[in-house]
Design an enzyme around this catalytic site. Structure first.
Site, PDB file in Angstrom:
ATOM      1  CD1 TRP A 102      16.883  34.596  33.134  1.00  0.00           C
ATOM      2  CD2 TRP A 102      15.639  33.492  31.640  1.00  0.00           C
ATOM      3  NE1 TRP A 102      16.531  35.487  32.140  1.00  0.00           N
ATOM      4  CE2 TRP A 102      15.772  34.842  31.216  1.00  0.00           C
ATOM      5  CE3 TRP A 102      14.905  32.606  30.862  1.00  0.00           C
ATOM      6  CZ2 TRP A 102      15.188  35.308  30.041  1.00  0.00           C
ATOM      7  CZ3 TRP A 102      14.322  33.075  29.686  1.00  0.00           C
ATOM      8  CH2 TRP A 102      14.467  34.419  29.284  1.00  0.00           C
ATOM      9  CG  ASP A 176      20.086  28.923  31.113  1.00  0.00           C
ATOM     10  OD1 ASP A 176      20.909  29.448  30.339  1.00  0.00           O
ATOM     11  OD2 ASP A 176      18.919  29.333  31.235  1.00  0.00           O
ATOM     12  CE  LYS A 200      20.388  36.065  27.888  1.00  0.00           C
ATOM     13  NZ  LYS A 200      19.603  37.305  27.959  1.00  0.00           N
TER      14      LYS A 200
END
Length: 369
Positions: A102, A176, A200
């Site tokens: 990511w 993030d 999530k």
């Protein structure tokens, strides 16, 4: 009621069952309005009250200071990889700490809008550790420093956020926190901006959470679309364009559920952190004492949310997954880029689900002996 399967998906992920039941009850008629939430005008008083409560509950849950704005946006974390540099970089240098897939994607996307510099990376060891902050080669003129505080695919997590000021940098820290938001408290004194997709740990896909310090608003590049300009979004209370209304409503139900959680003397996010530590320790301890399974992440930075693991004999992977499905243990296959297995044990995963996984892993190991 028959026990539902345990869903270990990395996202979209399992949601609290009582939240799903409440949403089902309110599907056709929310609070006597005669409308379902999906049918409401985003500017009507009914939805405005839903959105206001969601923001208030989230601010309370995460202890977000008053000088931060909470924005409900769209596009997920991938969109924020572009939206953040368009808002914060001013076209200049931005620092990235690459710790997995990511953060790699974040740095790559930023090249379109800024001059990204990778100041530290764990690529050499396969993204199984974290480079110590003291080793970071921070840029003197960086507009911000970006980290992915929990890497969903590789399973590494910053258990403590870096203190950039102590490292000699005045740049704001951008995190993030998509895959571990609301699983533990956030030290906002060290953060300039945090973003994460809801799918999530907070709700269904569709809404993206951005928490941004007020002094970072108003610096968007001229090419930034108005709907992605943090100042515009903040000034319009996340209603500049039609927001993802149903996803905000569902996230709001999750926030209410989180506020009700208790674990010993703890409530809310503190309760979730205690519970998540217990779940993670149970699974990691079993793996570490097994000769059949292995987790390759350094113990000091293992994710509490995403636990990748491998069978030492990977020729048994298909049999393992088939047996897991028969036992009601779903979505355990690892990401295609790394292989193996992955158990995502987000807030909605109960301890009983992790225990069921450990029991199955132990039984499968015995059948293969």
């Amino acid at each position: 009621m028959t026990q539902r399967p345990y869903n270990f998906s990395a996202g979209p992920a399992a949601m609290p069952e009582e939240v799903l039941q409440q949403a089902a009850t309110e599907m056709l008629d929310w609070n006597g309005s005669g409308m379902g939430v999906m049918e409401m005008s985003h500017r009507g008083k009914d939805f405005m009250s839903i959105a206001a409560r969601a923001e208030t509950d989230l601010r309370e849950l995460l202890a977000v200071p008053s000088h931060f704005r909470i924005l409900f946006m769209q596009g997920g974390g991938l969109a924020e990889n572009a939206i953040v540099p368009m808002n914060l970089s001013r076209g200049g240098t931005v620092d990235f700490v690459v710790t997995g897939s990511w953060s790699q994607k974040s740095a790559k996307e930023a090249r379109k809008y800024a001059a990204p510099v990778v100041i530290a990376s764990n690529e050499a060891d396969g993204h199984t550790s974290l480079p110590p902050p003291a080793s970071w080669q921070l840029s003197a003129d960086a507009k911000y420093v970006h980290i992915c505080s929990n890497e969903t695919i590789h399973g590494v997590e910053f258990h403590e956020l870096p203190d950039l000021k102590a490292l000699g940098s005045n740049a704001p820290l951008v995190i993030d926190f998509s895959s571990h938001v609301a699983s533990r408290p956030v030290d906002w004194s060290r953060v300039g901006l945090a973003f994460g997709g809801a799918q999530k740990n907070l709700g269904p896909a569709g809404v993206t959470l951005v928490v941004v310090r007020e002094d970072l608003l108003g610096h968007a590049l001229s090419i930034c679309p108005s709907a992605f300009d943090y100042r515009v979004v903040a000034d319009n209370a996340s209603m500049y364009n039609t927001p993802p209304t149903y996803s905000i409503y569902m996230a709001g139900l999750v926030f209410q559920w989180l506020k009700r959680q208790k674990e010993g003397d703890f409530t809310g996010i503190a309760a979730m952190e205690a519970r998540n530590l217990g779940k993670a320790n149970l699974l990691y301890n079993f793996i570490d004492h097994s000769q059949f399974y292995v987790n390759k992440v350094a113990k000091g930075c293992r994710s509490r949310m995403n636990v990748p693991f491998f069978l030492r004999d990977e020729g048994r992977n298909d049999a393992f997954l088939a047996g897991a499905k028969e036992r009601g243990l779903l979505q355990l296959k690892g990401h295609k880029s790394v292989g193996g297995m992955r158990a995502s044990i987000y807030n909605a995963m109960p301890l009983a689900g992790v225990q069921a996984l450990v029991d199955y892993m132990r039984d499968f190991e015995k059948t293969c002996a």
